[in-house]
Design a protein around this motif. Structure first.
Motif, PDB file in Angstrom:
ATOM      1  N   GLY A 183      -0.831   1.199   4.282  1.00 60.54           N
ATOM      2  CA  GLY A 183      -0.009  -0.007   4.429  1.00 60.54           C
ATOM      3  C   GLY A 183      -0.035  -0.902   3.202  1.00 60.54           C
ATOM      4  O   GLY A 183       0.965  -1.558   2.880  1.00 60.54           O
ATOM      5  N   SER A 184      -1.165  -0.899   2.479  1.00 59.78           N
ATOM      6  CA  SER A 184      -1.258  -1.759   1.296  1.00 59.78           C
ATOM      7  C   SER A 184      -0.290  -1.288   0.210  1.00 59.78           C
ATOM      8  O   SER A 184       0.300  -2.094  -0.516  1.00 59.78           O
ATOM      9  N   ALA A 203       3.165  -2.422   1.096  1.00 58.19           N
ATOM     10  CA  ALA A 203       3.339  -3.844   0.762  1.00 58.19           C
ATOM     11  C   ALA A 203       3.590  -4.027  -0.735  1.00 58.19           C
ATOM     12  O   ALA A 203       4.502  -4.750  -1.145  1.00 58.19           O
ATOM     13  N   HIS A 237       8.835 -12.154   2.736  1.00 67.92           N
ATOM     14  CA  HIS A 237       7.723 -11.566   3.485  1.00 67.92           C
ATOM     15  C   HIS A 237       7.255 -12.526   4.588  1.00 67.92           C
ATOM     16  O   HIS A 237       6.992 -12.110   5.723  1.00 67.92           O
ATOM     17  N   THR A 263      -2.110  -9.082   2.045  1.00 65.92           N
ATOM     18  CA  THR A 263      -0.797  -8.433   1.944  1.00 65.92           C
ATOM     19  C   THR A 263       0.148  -9.253   1.080  1.00 65.92           C
ATOM     20  O   THR A 263       0.889  -8.700   0.257  1.00 65.92           O
TER      21      THR A 263
END
Lengths: 124, 171
Positions: free
Chosen positions: A61-62, A65, B46, A2
């Motif tokens: 989800g990737s 991100a 992040h 991620t």
């Protein structure tokens, strides 16, 4: 993994903010920071669409991100927005400072809500 | 009249001749500095979001802390490189546009407000919405004011002095 996607997205988002900001400023002879306003509103809309799509499992989800946390996160900025607002106030353009704060938050929020609603409408 | 006023837009201000010309003077180096800085900032953001996650409806402390600390740092940085120090060409693009721009985020802030509302936590959403704005603007002002005080650049009326007199002090 991620973190690599976030970094890749940011490597595009940050220079994109610089280039869009320049392009917008070149078209407006105004002290009002239209460039930053534009990237913050556009980024909020796109992130809203991604989050709305992710909630319905239509966006992986990737991709959130890469394009959300990375690209939109770096395209949009609070530090530039904050500095501009304080500098406008300090330079005596207090009305612009207040309008910038109110309009950025209002429009950013509005487009984020609109983005999520749009994603729900498209992907159910 | 100030020979070169501090910019309004810290990313790029076309009212500042030096910044208007910077894209022509070396596009690849400039955009690379911004991209690398942006990666550093975004990975930091992040990392904090992963270390301090929040449940739906809870106050998003990680983004709050990121945006407020980034605002404090841009205040410090911009006073240093526009009023105190004639910084090398890529310092503002790397640190200001890249690192701090990549670190702080407006889109995550807006989406988190939406998510809190959607989770039924209207009070947390409103608190986060207004709290970030007030704390971030206070942080920018504090960063600028403290840096001016620390470098002896406070003048009456709050107007920043020209940096013309200090050119070459450090270089």
């Amino acid at each position: 993994m991620t973190v690599i996607l976030v970094a890749l997205g940011a490597a595009i988002g940050a220079p994109l903010r610089y280039l869009v900001d320049r392009a917008v400023q070149a078209r407006h002879d105004s002290t009002f920071p239209w460039g930053t306003f534009a990237v913050n509103v556009a980024g909020s809309l796109v992130f809203g669409v991604l989050i709305g799509g992710a909630a319905g499992h239509a966006v992986p989800g990737s991709l959130v991100a890469l394009l959300g946390t990375g690209l939109c996160g770096a395209l949009t900025t609070y530090s530039t927005f904050g500095y501009e607002t304080v500098r406008l106030f300090e330079d005596g353009a207090r009305r612009y400072a207040l309008i910038n704060a109110g309009a950025s938050v209002g429009a950013g929020l509005g487009t984020a809500f609109a983005g999520v609603a749009l994603a729900h409408a498209v992907w159910g | 009249m100030r020979p070169e006023r501090p910019p309004i837009d810290p990313d790029v201000d076309l009212g500042v001749p030096r910044q208007r010309a910077e894209l022509r003077e070396g596009r690849a180096g400039l955009l690379t500095a911004i991209a690398v800085g942006g990666m550093v900032g975004a990975v930091g953001r992040h990392g904090l979001a992963v270390a301090f996650p929040h449940a739906p409806g809870e106050f998003p402390w990680a983004t709050f802390a990121v945006n407020v600390s980034g605002c404090l740092l841009i205040g410090v940085l911009m006073v240093l490189i526009t009023e105190v120090w004639h910084a090398p060409r890529l310092v503002r693009p790397f640190l200001g546009v890249g690192v701090l721009g990549g670190y702080t985020t407006f889109s995550t802030y807006a989406v988190e407000v939406q998510q809190a509302v959607a989770a039924g936590a209207a009070r947390a959403a409103l608190l986060y919405l207004a709290g970030t704005l007030v704390a971030a603007l206070t942080a920018v002002w504090s960063g600028m004011t403290l840096t001016r005080m620390a470098t002896g650049r406070v003048i009456a009326g709050g107007s920043p002095p020209s940096n013309a007199g200090s050119r070459g002090d450090v270089e």
